[in-house]
Write a protein that holds these residues in place. Structure first.
Motif: not given
Length: 230
Positions: A82-104
């Motif tokens: 959950i980002s602080s407000a709004g949609a994740p990955n739009i100026e919020d930190p989750s790219i590396n988490l998503i990348k890890y999920a896809i790679e695994n």
């Protein structure tokens, strides 16, 4: 190594009005074992509103290089972000988490909802597509060159700005693009939401409140009645 995480769920959260929480959000947040939160204090308020208690840790992009974070991911079946407000990955930190999920080979689910970017475009009084999204502007004024080079290619440029920099940014834009129209959105979806639509040369930046975040749309038009201009 095969990780045990079954699913990563990305949650959009309200940008100002808790009534924007969806049924899907409420149902899915109950399923997660742990929440990665950009701003735990903000997320706790959200969960308290729903009377839901969950394990939570603060998430930062650099954390994905930390074995402790990897262990947490491997030892939980469902993780929510959950980002602080709004949609994740739009100026919020989750790219590396998503990348890890896809790679695994971790299943990823999204729970759509509020977005400052989409909300701003919904309120646009002029044609705005195609548009360029710049996120938060850089602090060294390099954005002025980017805007200058882009206004002939797109109909609008959308960006975020903090309350601490809004007056300086508007002053810079006014000095460089005085004839351009701008839409300024402050505290969207809140009771005190404010919408300003004007030419930059007519805007008094000192009238802007230094509180909360701003979403802005700068248009390439100098005549709002000219529907054919690019």
């Amino acid at each position: 190594m095969v990780v045990q995480l079954k699913k990563l769920i990305l949650f959009s959260s309200p940008i100002g009005n808790l009534k924007d929480l969806t049924i899907n959000f409420i149902e899915k947040i109950k399923e997660v074992d742990i929440i990665f939160a950009e701003n735990p204090n903000q997320t706790i308020k959200l969960l308290n509103h729903l009377n839901i208690k969950k394990k939570m840790i603060k998430y930062h992009e650099s954390e994905m290089k930390n074995q402790r974070m990897i262990n947490i991911i491997e030892n939980n079946d469902k993780i929510g972000f959950i980002s602080s407000a709004g949609a994740p990955n739009i100026e919020d930190p989750s790219i590396n988490l998503i990348k890890y999920a896809i790679e695994n080979n971790i299943e990823i689910e999204i729970v759509p909802g509020a977005s400052a970017l989409c909300s701003a475009l919904m309120l646009s009084p002029l044609q705005h597509t195609p548009f360029l999204f710049l996120g938060f502007l850089d602090k060294k004024n390099k954005y002025l060159k980017t805007i200058e080079n882009s206004l002939n290619l797109v109909k609008s440029i959308v960006f975020f700005e903090s309350c601490h920099r809004i007056r300086k940014t508007i002053n810079n834009l006014k000095n460089n693009f005085p004839e351009k129209f701008i839409l300024i959105l402050h505290e969207m979806t809140k009771i005190n939401q404010k919408i300003i639509f004007t030419k930059l040369k007519n805007l008094d930046e000192n009238s802007l409140i230094e509180k909360g975040e701003y979403t802005l749309i700068l248009y390439n038009k100098e005549d709002k009645n000219d529907n054919n201009s690019r």
